[in-house]
Design a protein around this motif. Structure first.
Motif, PDB file in Angstrom:
ATOM      1  N   ILE A   1       0.844  -1.205   0.000  1.00  0.00           N
ATOM      2  CA  ILE A   1       0.000   0.000   0.000  1.00  0.00           C
ATOM      3  C   ILE A   1       0.879   1.255   0.000  1.00  0.00           C
ATOM      4  CG2 ILE A   1      -1.727   1.307   1.331  1.00  0.00           C
ATOM      5  CD1 ILE A   1      -2.728  -1.462   2.374  1.00  0.00           C
ATOM      6  N   ALA A   2       1.942   1.215   0.812  1.00  0.00           N
ATOM      7  CA  ALA A   2       2.848   2.360   0.909  1.00  0.00           C
ATOM      8  C   ALA A   2       3.508   2.643  -0.438  1.00  0.00           C
ATOM      9  CB  ALA A   2       3.909   2.086   1.960  1.00  0.00           C
ATOM     10  N   ASN A   3       3.858   1.573  -1.125  1.00  0.00           N
ATOM     11  CA  ASN A   3       4.488   1.684  -2.434  1.00  0.00           C
ATOM     12  C   ASN A   3       3.536   2.299  -3.450  1.00  0.00           C
ATOM     13  OD1 ASN A   3       6.745   1.333  -3.883  1.00  0.00           O
ATOM     14  ND2 ASN A   3       6.319  -0.787  -4.476  1.00  0.00           N
ATOM     15  N   LEU A   4       2.315   1.821  -3.401  1.00  0.00           N
ATOM     16  CA  LEU A   4       1.288   2.271  -4.340  1.00  0.00           C
ATOM     17  C   LEU A   4       0.929   3.737  -4.129  1.00  0.00           C
ATOM     18  CD1 LEU A   4      -0.361   0.662  -6.504  1.00  0.00           C
ATOM     19  CD2 LEU A   4      -2.200   0.544  -4.819  1.00  0.00           C
ATOM     20  N   HIS A   5       0.871   4.134  -2.877  1.00  0.00           N
ATOM     21  CA  HIS A   5       0.427   5.505  -2.565  1.00  0.00           C
ATOM     22  C   HIS A   5       1.586   6.427  -2.165  1.00  0.00           C
ATOM     23  CE1 HIS A   5      -3.883   4.592  -2.780  1.00  0.00           C
ATOM     24  NE2 HIS A   5      -3.536   3.404  -2.333  1.00  0.00           N
ATOM     25  N   ARG A   6       2.789   5.958  -2.380  1.00  0.00           N
ATOM     26  CA  ARG A   6       4.001   6.735  -2.068  1.00  0.00           C
ATOM     27  C   ARG A   6       3.991   7.281  -0.641  1.00  0.00           C
ATOM     28  NH1 ARG A   6       6.535   7.614  -7.002  1.00  0.00           N
ATOM     29  NH2 ARG A   6       5.188   7.245  -8.775  1.00  0.00           N
ATOM     30  N   ILE A   7       3.785   6.376   0.296  1.00  0.00           N
ATOM     31  CA  ILE A   7       3.814   6.776   1.712  1.00  0.00           C
ATOM     32  C   ILE A   7       5.225   6.484   2.235  1.00  0.00           C
ATOM     33  CG2 ILE A   7       2.761   6.461   4.007  1.00  0.00           C
ATOM     34  CD1 ILE A   7       0.329   5.219   2.514  1.00  0.00           C
ATOM     35  N   ALA A   8       5.904   7.509   2.736  1.00  0.00           N
ATOM     36  CA  ALA A   8       7.305   7.331   3.139  1.00  0.00           C
ATOM     37  C   ALA A   8       7.443   6.497   4.419  1.00  0.00           C
ATOM     38  CB  ALA A   8       7.951   8.695   3.326  1.00  0.00           C
ATOM     39  N   GLU A   9       6.609   6.764   5.401  1.00  0.00           N
ATOM     40  CA  GLU A   9       6.732   6.016   6.658  1.00  0.00           C
ATOM     41  C   GLU A   9       5.393   5.386   7.041  1.00  0.00           C
ATOM     42  OE1 GLU A   9       8.726   7.967   9.858  1.00  0.00           O
ATOM     43  OE2 GLU A   9      10.120   8.943   8.504  1.00  0.00           O
ATOM     44  N   PRO A  10       5.077   4.281   6.393  1.00  0.00           N
ATOM     45  CA  PRO A  10       3.740   3.698   6.587  1.00  0.00           C
ATOM     46  C   PRO A  10       3.463   3.233   8.023  1.00  0.00           C
ATOM     47  CG  PRO A  10       5.161   2.191   5.379  1.00  0.00           C
ATOM     48  CD  PRO A  10       5.895   3.479   5.462  1.00  0.00           C
ATOM     49  N   PHE A  11       4.516   2.838   8.743  1.00  0.00           N
ATOM     50  CA  PHE A  11       4.294   2.299  10.103  1.00  0.00           C
ATOM     51  C   PHE A  11       4.006   3.404  11.120  1.00  0.00           C
ATOM     52  CE2 PHE A  11       6.993  -0.686   7.774  1.00  0.00           C
ATOM     53  CZ  PHE A  11       6.098  -1.739   7.716  1.00  0.00           C
ATOM     54  N   GLN A  12       4.199   4.653  10.670  1.00  0.00           N
ATOM     55  CA  GLN A  12       3.852   5.781  11.543  1.00  0.00           C
ATOM     56  C   GLN A  12       2.414   6.233  11.294  1.00  0.00           C
ATOM     57  OE1 GLN A  12       5.812   6.712  13.983  1.00  0.00           O
ATOM     58  NE2 GLN A  12       7.376   5.271  13.283  1.00  0.00           N
ATOM     59  N   CYS A  13       1.771   5.619  10.303  1.00  0.00           N
ATOM     60  CA  CYS A  13       0.377   5.989   9.993  1.00  0.00           C
ATOM     61  C   CYS A  13      -0.575   5.370  11.006  1.00  0.00           C
ATOM     62  CB  CYS A  13      -0.014   5.453   8.616  1.00  0.00           C
ATOM     63  SG  CYS A  13       0.805   6.245   7.273  1.00  0.00           S
ATOM     64  N   ARG A  14      -1.810   5.914  11.015  1.00  0.00           N
ATOM     65  CA  ARG A  14      -2.844   5.278  11.819  1.00  0.00           C
ATOM     66  C   ARG A  14      -3.433   4.139  10.995  1.00  0.00           C
ATOM     67  NH1 ARG A  14      -7.238   7.806  12.631  1.00  0.00           N
ATOM     68  NH2 ARG A  14      -6.855   9.378  11.056  1.00  0.00           N
ATOM     69  N   TRP A  15      -3.946   3.128  11.675  1.00  0.00           N
ATOM     70  CA  TRP A  15      -4.515   1.953  11.014  1.00  0.00           C
ATOM     71  C   TRP A  15      -5.622   2.376  10.035  1.00  0.00           C
ATOM     72  CZ3 TRP A  15      -3.222  -3.022  10.534  1.00  0.00           C
ATOM     73  CH2 TRP A  15      -4.181  -3.921  10.130  1.00  0.00           C
ATOM     74  N   GLU A  16      -6.505   3.277  10.494  1.00  0.00           N
ATOM     75  CA  GLU A  16      -7.653   3.708   9.688  1.00  0.00           C
ATOM     76  C   GLU A  16      -7.176   4.390   8.399  1.00  0.00           C
ATOM     77  OE1 GLU A  16      -7.257   4.396  12.902  1.00  0.00           O
ATOM     78  OE2 GLU A  16      -8.719   2.970  13.707  1.00  0.00           O
ATOM     79  N   GLU A  17      -6.094   5.157   8.499  1.00  0.00           N
ATOM     80  CA  GLU A  17      -5.547   5.844   7.317  1.00  0.00           C
ATOM     81  C   GLU A  17      -5.178   4.826   6.242  1.00  0.00           C
ATOM     82  OE1 GLU A  17      -2.303   8.879   7.781  1.00  0.00           O
ATOM     83  OE2 GLU A  17      -2.899   8.687   9.876  1.00  0.00           O
ATOM     84  N   LEU A  18      -4.511   3.758   6.673  1.00  0.00           N
ATOM     85  CA  LEU A  18      -4.068   2.749   5.707  1.00  0.00           C
ATOM     86  C   LEU A  18      -5.250   1.981   5.128  1.00  0.00           C
ATOM     87  CD1 LEU A  18      -0.767   1.166   7.010  1.00  0.00           C
ATOM     88  CD2 LEU A  18      -1.089   2.692   5.104  1.00  0.00           C
ATOM     89  N   LEU A  19      -6.253   1.718   5.974  1.00  0.00           N
ATOM     90  CA  LEU A  19      -7.460   1.032   5.472  1.00  0.00           C
ATOM     91  C   LEU A  19      -8.106   1.868   4.378  1.00  0.00           C
ATOM     92  CD1 LEU A  19      -9.394  -0.403   8.568  1.00  0.00           C
ATOM     93  CD2 LEU A  19      -8.243  -1.680   6.772  1.00  0.00           C
ATOM     94  N   GLU A  20      -8.162   3.168   4.623  1.00  0.00           N
ATOM     95  CA  GLU A  20      -8.738   4.096   3.654  1.00  0.00           C
ATOM     96  C   GLU A  20      -7.961   4.058   2.336  1.00  0.00           C
ATOM     97  OE1 GLU A  20      -9.210   8.627   4.219  1.00  0.00           O
ATOM     98  OE2 GLU A  20     -10.299   7.648   5.879  1.00  0.00           O
ATOM     99  N   LYS A  21      -6.652   4.099   2.461  1.00  0.00           N
ATOM    100  CA  LYS A  21      -5.789   4.066   1.269  1.00  0.00           C
ATOM    101  C   LYS A  21      -6.005   2.763   0.494  1.00  0.00           C
ATOM    102  CE  LYS A  21      -3.100   7.785   1.889  1.00  0.00           C
ATOM    103  NZ  LYS A  21      -3.221   8.922   1.001  1.00  0.00           N
ATOM    104  N   GLU A  22      -6.122   1.671   1.246  1.00  0.00           N
ATOM    105  CA  GLU A  22      -6.283   0.364   0.598  1.00  0.00           C
ATOM    106  C   GLU A  22      -7.578   0.315  -0.192  1.00  0.00           C
ATOM    107  OE1 GLU A  22      -7.092  -3.113   3.015  1.00  0.00           O
ATOM    108  OE2 GLU A  22      -5.649  -4.287   1.863  1.00  0.00           O
ATOM    109  N   ASN A  23      -8.611   0.969   0.324  1.00  0.00           N
ATOM    110  CA  ASN A  23      -9.913   0.919  -0.332  1.00  0.00           C
ATOM    111  C   ASN A  23     -10.030   1.924  -1.479  1.00  0.00           C
ATOM    112  OD1 ASN A  23     -10.806  -1.149   1.285  1.00  0.00           O
ATOM    113  ND2 ASN A  23     -11.455   0.269   2.888  1.00  0.00           N
ATOM    114  N   GLN A  24      -9.028   2.830  -1.600  1.00  0.00           N
ATOM    115  CA  GLN A  24      -9.059   3.779  -2.728  1.00  0.00           C
ATOM    116  C   GLN A  24      -8.718   3.056  -4.001  1.00  0.00           C
ATOM    117  OE1 GLN A  24      -6.367   7.009  -1.990  1.00  0.00           O
ATOM    118  NE2 GLN A  24      -7.595   7.777  -0.299  1.00  0.00           N
ATOM    119  N   LYS A  25      -9.437   3.386  -5.077  1.00  0.00           N
ATOM    120  CA  LYS A  25      -9.152   2.732  -6.368  1.00  0.00           C
ATOM    121  C   LYS A  25      -7.950   3.382  -7.031  1.00  0.00           C
ATOM    122  CE  LYS A  25     -12.515  -0.229  -6.352  1.00  0.00           C
ATOM    123  NZ  LYS A  25     -12.326  -1.639  -6.389  1.00  0.00           N
TER     124      LYS A  25
END
Lengths: 114, 276
Positions: B252-276
């Motif tokens: 997900i981090a690779n796809l959305h160019r997130i530099a520090e994915p483990f510093q994100c909130r869980w909900e943020e990543l869920l949202e990103k995952e569900n984005q087309k």
């Protein structure tokens, strides 16, 4: 708690795993993770914050683990029981010297830093 | 069974239950993302234990259910875990964050019940356990260290170790921890050196015939062994799921160019995952 002249800190410990715990003076080292392993080879006691199973590696050189957190059924305690390593729990201060000697008084369950 | 529980009505008070601070053992200094998993498990545990502590009858019912668990029901838990394990091993490519979290919490739920029953068993058999009259079965921890140790004499074990225990890491439950499968040859060799003098109560030949679960346990030794096998297995499956979660987070981090994915909130990543 009253301190003797030559003692920098002492506390009552809870025995989580008996192992081969005996009275006496032992060299200790405070360790944070497995990368501290090589520096701790000549110490028979390690001080750790919690009973992380990663510390299993230290079983090759130690006799006793002193921990601040954990229980007699922690994963590391179960392993320690099988390898005859003692585990004791005591709320030692964060600012203790990184290495030195400890004195274990098994009868009164007291651990002293000296 | 219920009468037995009444006889031991005070035993829970002395049981080595998990204290708040002991959750550090689960993940040490977690990143915000792993903190979400830690909090979820803490919540699961407290929801189970808090009502029991407050209500005498619930405590009795709980203890009687734990005794039944020790005698019979743990076999069902073992079978449930085997099923989850098979699913995890088979469908590694189709898991979303939400699905993996669901499986993870399912395993942890079973693990909590198992740990509580272990506390009760420990109280009833403390002397036998403390005097090593009954032994713990070989753990995955020992098996992985045995593989590491064998690298010292045979470097082909590097690949075998990565294949067998590649999903393990330091601080196993931390999502940000690099898995051993991501380690270079030099790093594995360095790790292996640490195990050079490690005493082992398990041999390579033991691994070929390692079937430690007894389906019809009778003795305390067999029950203790089974409960610890379940605990070890649940931990192993959980770590396998953590490795899959980590892989998914990195995708997900690779796809959305997130530099520090483990510093994100869980909900943020869920949202990103569900984005087309």
């Amino acid at each position: 708690m009253r301190l003797n002249k030559n003692i920098s800190w002492q506390g009552k410990y809870e025995k989580l795993v008996s192992g081969g715990l005996s009275d006496g003076v032992f060299p200790y080292k405070c360790v944070k993770d497995v990368l501290d392993f090589n520096q701790s080879l000549s110490y028979s006691v390690i001080f750790i914050d919690h009973l992380d199973p990663d510390f299993f590696i230290f079983f090759s050189s130690i006799k006793c683990i002193v921990t601040r957190k954990g229980s007699s059924l922690s994963h590391l305690s179960i392993l320690a029981r099988e390898y005859q390593i003692s585990v004791i729990k005591v709320d030692f201060p964060v600012e203790i010297p990184l290495s030195g000697n400890i004195n274990i008084d098994k009868e009164n369950n007291i651990l002293c830093l000296c | 069974m219920f009468m037995l529980a009444i006889k031991q009505k005070d035993s829970l008070k002395n049981a080595p239950l998990i204290e708040d601070e002991d959750f550090d053992e689960f993940i040490y200094q977690p990143t915000p993302l792993s903190g979400h998993l830690k909090d979820s498990i803490k919540m699961l545990y407290l929801n189970k234990v808090s009502p029991i502590k407050k209500n005498f009858f619930k405590k009795l019912l709980f203890q009687s259910s734990m005794l039944t668990y020790l005698k019979i029901n743990h076999v069902v838990t073992f079978k449930k875990l085997k099923k989850i394990d098979d699913l995890i091993k088979l469908q590694t490519n189709n898991f979303s964050l939400a699905n993996l979290e669901k499986s993870f919490l399912e395993v942890q739920n079973l693990l909590i019940d198992n740990n509580l029953s272990l506390s009760i068993f420990y109280l009833r058999n403390k002397t036998k356990i403390e005097s090593n009259f009954i032994h713990a079965p070989f753990t995955f921890e020992e098996q992985s260290k045995l593989f590491l140790k064998m690298i010292q004499s045979d470097s082909s074990y590097i690949e075998k170790f990565k294949k067998q225990f590649g999903y393990y890491s330091m601080n196993n439950y931390e999502l940000a921890s690099r898995r051993f499968s991501e380690y270079s040859k030099t790093e594995i060799l360095k790790l292996s050196k640490l195990t050079a003098n490690l005493p082992m109560r398990i041999k390579k030949t033991d691994l070929d015939v390692l079937e430690q679960f007894v389906y019809n346990p009778v003795s305390d030794k067999e029950i203790y062994g089974n409960i610890l096998v379940i605990r070890d297995m649940a931990k192993d499956i959980s770590i396998r799921i953590i490795a899959l979660l980590r892989r998914r987070v990195l995708e997900i981090a690779n796809l959305h160019r997130i530099a520090e994915p483990f510093q994100c909130r869980w909900e943020e990543l869920l949202e990103k995952e569900n984005q087309k």
